[in-house]
Design a protein around this motif. Structure first.
Motif, PDB file in Angstrom:
ATOM      1  N   PRO A   1       0.801  -1.220   0.000  1.00  0.00           N
ATOM      2  CA  PRO A   1       0.000   0.000   0.000  1.00  0.00           C
ATOM      3  C   PRO A   1       0.840   1.280   0.000  1.00  0.00           C
ATOM      4  CG  PRO A   1       0.162  -0.752   2.245  1.00  0.00           C
ATOM      5  CD  PRO A   1       0.943  -1.739   1.381  1.00  0.00           C
ATOM      6  N   TRP A   2       2.160   1.127  -0.022  1.00  0.00           N
ATOM      7  CA  TRP A   2       3.056   2.282   0.113  1.00  0.00           C
ATOM      8  C   TRP A   2       2.901   3.248  -1.060  1.00  0.00           C
ATOM      9  CZ3 TRP A   2       3.088   1.115   4.699  1.00  0.00           C
ATOM     10  CH2 TRP A   2       3.314  -0.180   5.133  1.00  0.00           C
ATOM     11  N   ASN A   3       2.612   2.711  -2.237  1.00  0.00           N
ATOM     12  CA  ASN A   3       2.397   3.584  -3.391  1.00  0.00           C
ATOM     13  C   ASN A   3       1.151   4.457  -3.195  1.00  0.00           C
ATOM     14  OD1 ASN A   3       0.641   1.418  -3.643  1.00  0.00           O
ATOM     15  ND2 ASN A   3       0.922   1.191  -5.832  1.00  0.00           N
ATOM     16  N   VAL A   4       0.133   3.923  -2.548  1.00  0.00           N
ATOM     17  CA  VAL A   4      -1.084   4.689  -2.294  1.00  0.00           C
ATOM     18  C   VAL A   4      -0.817   5.792  -1.270  1.00  0.00           C
ATOM     19  CG1 VAL A   4      -3.462   4.554  -1.418  1.00  0.00           C
ATOM     20  CG2 VAL A   4      -2.559   2.727  -2.868  1.00  0.00           C
ATOM     21  N   VAL A   5      -0.064   5.458  -0.231  1.00  0.00           N
ATOM     22  CA  VAL A   5       0.254   6.433   0.815  1.00  0.00           C
ATOM     23  C   VAL A   5       1.070   7.582   0.230  1.00  0.00           C
ATOM     24  CG1 VAL A   5       1.446   6.781   3.007  1.00  0.00           C
ATOM     25  CG2 VAL A   5       0.155   4.684   2.626  1.00  0.00           C
ATOM     26  N   TYR A   6       2.111   7.255  -0.520  1.00  0.00           N
ATOM     27  CA  TYR A   6       2.950   8.299  -1.107  1.00  0.00           C
ATOM     28  C   TYR A   6       2.214   9.058  -2.217  1.00  0.00           C
ATOM     29  CZ  TYR A   6       7.252   7.502   1.450  1.00  0.00           C
ATOM     30  OH  TYR A   6       8.199   7.439   2.440  1.00  0.00           O
ATOM     31  N   SER A   7       1.334   8.394  -2.930  1.00  0.00           N
ATOM     32  CA  SER A   7       0.552   9.066  -3.968  1.00  0.00           C
ATOM     33  C   SER A   7      -0.398  10.086  -3.353  1.00  0.00           C
ATOM     34  CB  SER A   7      -0.224   8.036  -4.790  1.00  0.00           C
ATOM     35  OG  SER A   7      -0.942   8.673  -5.816  1.00  0.00           O
ATOM     36  N   SER A   8      -1.023   9.736  -2.234  1.00  0.00           N
ATOM     37  CA  SER A   8      -1.910  10.701  -1.571  1.00  0.00           C
ATOM     38  C   SER A   8      -1.110  11.892  -1.066  1.00  0.00           C
ATOM     39  CB  SER A   8      -2.694  10.039  -0.442  1.00  0.00           C
ATOM     40  OG  SER A   8      -1.839   9.666   0.622  1.00  0.00           O
ATOM     41  N   GLY A   9       0.075  11.643  -0.532  1.00  0.00           N
ATOM     42  CA  GLY A   9       0.933  12.738  -0.108  1.00  0.00           C
ATOM     43  C   GLY A   9       1.362  13.602  -1.277  1.00  0.00           C
TER      44      GLY A   9
ATOM     45  N   ASN B   1      14.181   6.175   8.479  1.00  0.00           N
ATOM     46  CA  ASN B   1      14.899   5.164   7.706  1.00  0.00           C
ATOM     47  C   ASN B   1      15.595   5.802   6.491  1.00  0.00           C
ATOM     48  OD1 ASN B   1      15.720   2.477   7.175  1.00  0.00           O
ATOM     49  ND2 ASN B   1      14.015   2.170   5.757  1.00  0.00           N
ATOM     50  N   GLU B   2      16.004   7.055   6.664  1.00  0.00           N
ATOM     51  CA  GLU B   2      16.625   7.845   5.603  1.00  0.00           C
ATOM     52  C   GLU B   2      15.699   8.052   4.393  1.00  0.00           C
ATOM     53  OE1 GLU B   2      20.609   6.593   4.602  1.00  0.00           O
ATOM     54  OE2 GLU B   2      21.055   6.195   6.704  1.00  0.00           O
ATOM     55  N   ASN B   3      14.401   7.872   4.607  1.00  0.00           N
ATOM     56  CA  ASN B   3      13.394   8.107   3.568  1.00  0.00           C
ATOM     57  C   ASN B   3      12.508   9.269   3.977  1.00  0.00           C
ATOM     58  OD1 ASN B   3      14.047   5.999   1.767  1.00  0.00           O
ATOM     59  ND2 ASN B   3      12.941   4.524   3.036  1.00  0.00           N
ATOM     60  N   GLU B   4      12.188  10.102   3.001  1.00  0.00           N
ATOM     61  CA  GLU B   4      11.266  11.200   3.255  1.00  0.00           C
ATOM     62  C   GLU B   4       9.880  10.631   3.526  1.00  0.00           C
ATOM     63  OE1 GLU B   4       9.588  15.154   0.918  1.00  0.00           O
ATOM     64  OE2 GLU B   4      11.418  14.187   0.205  1.00  0.00           O
ATOM     65  N   MET B   5       9.208  11.181   4.534  1.00  0.00           N
ATOM     66  CA  MET B   5       7.848  10.729   4.834  1.00  0.00           C
ATOM     67  C   MET B   5       6.900  11.183   3.730  1.00  0.00           C
ATOM     68  SD  MET B   5       7.472  10.984   8.951  1.00  0.00           S
ATOM     69  CE  MET B   5       5.799  10.375   8.870  1.00  0.00           C
ATOM     70  N   PRO B   6       5.739  10.534   3.600  1.00  0.00           N
ATOM     71  CA  PRO B   6       4.792  10.866   2.525  1.00  0.00           C
ATOM     72  C   PRO B   6       4.233  12.283   2.607  1.00  0.00           C
ATOM     73  CG  PRO B   6       4.236   8.762   3.514  1.00  0.00           C
ATOM     74  CD  PRO B   6       5.317   9.362   4.344  1.00  0.00           C
ATOM     75  N   TYR B   7       4.189  12.870   3.793  1.00  0.00           N
ATOM     76  CA  TYR B   7       3.677  14.223   3.998  1.00  0.00           C
ATOM     77  C   TYR B   7       4.732  15.037   4.733  1.00  0.00           C
ATOM     78  CZ  TYR B   7      -0.996  12.544   2.821  1.00  0.00           C
ATOM     79  OH  TYR B   7      -2.072  12.015   2.168  1.00  0.00           O
ATOM     80  N   CYS B   8       4.693  16.362   4.554  1.00  0.00           N
ATOM     81  CA  CYS B   8       5.614  17.243   5.273  1.00  0.00           C
ATOM     82  C   CYS B   8       5.297  17.186   6.774  1.00  0.00           C
ATOM     83  CB  CYS B   8       5.513  18.674   4.740  1.00  0.00           C
ATOM     84  SG  CYS B   8       3.998  19.547   5.207  1.00  0.00           S
TER      85      CYS B   8
END
Length: 163
Positions: free
Chosen positions: A38-46, A61-68
């Motif tokens: 579901p990660w693509n959906v979370v990042y797509s909504s962001g 985890n050195e990854n940008e979160m889906p939202y600011c």
């Protein structure tokens, strides 16, 4: 809300960064297409609902979160506010309207100040301005849903469990 925090850990370390874009557009389809559900959906909504500027975002985890950071705090506040309304009842009255205005003042001042270039907020300030806004909006949504449930026009719909 939980998926926002899990998403950066579910993806390879350091694989998501610099998602900066424009609200209302899908600016990062090339990156998001490679993510699994579901990660693509979370990042797509962001991608569509948030500017996702890296300098205004949290990294896990050195990854940008889906939202600011501010949007993340708003979403967290919405969840807490709605959860509060499941346990308690608040009436829509003058006291609540004053609380609503007071809770929105910090995000308004900070947002306008940044918009006009008067200052650049830190992520901590963005969190502390987004959280009360989300919290009061979550409570307001709970009040609205409670009011809709009790309105005479919707009584016949109660048998369908909409409200």
């Amino acid at each position: 809300m939980l998926l926002q925090f899990l998403a950066p850990f579910a993806l390879p370390r350091g694989s998501v960064s610099e998602l900066s874009g424009i609200v209302g557009f899908s600016d990062n389809e090339n990156v998001i297409q490679r993510m699994s559900f579901p990660w693509n959906v979370v990042y797509s909504s962001g991608d569509r609902l948030c500017h996702q500027k890296a300098e205004r975002s949290l990294f896990l985890n050195e990854n940008e979160m889906p939202y600011c950071s501010r949007c993340t705090a708003i979403w967290f506040g919405l969840v807490v506010g709605l959860g509060f309304m499941v346990l308690y009842t608040i009436e829509l009255n003058e006291k609540f309207l004053i609380a609503l205005i007071i809770a929105l003042i910090p995000i308004g001042i900070d947002g306008i100040g940044q918009l006009f270039g008067l200052w650049e907020s830190t992520n901590l300030i963005r969190i502390f301005t987004g959280l009360p806004a989300g919290l009061i909006c979550g409570i307001a949504i709970g009040i609205i849903l409670d009011e809709l449930r009790t309105m005479q026009i919707f009584r016949s719909l109660n048998k369908f469990s909409f409200f």
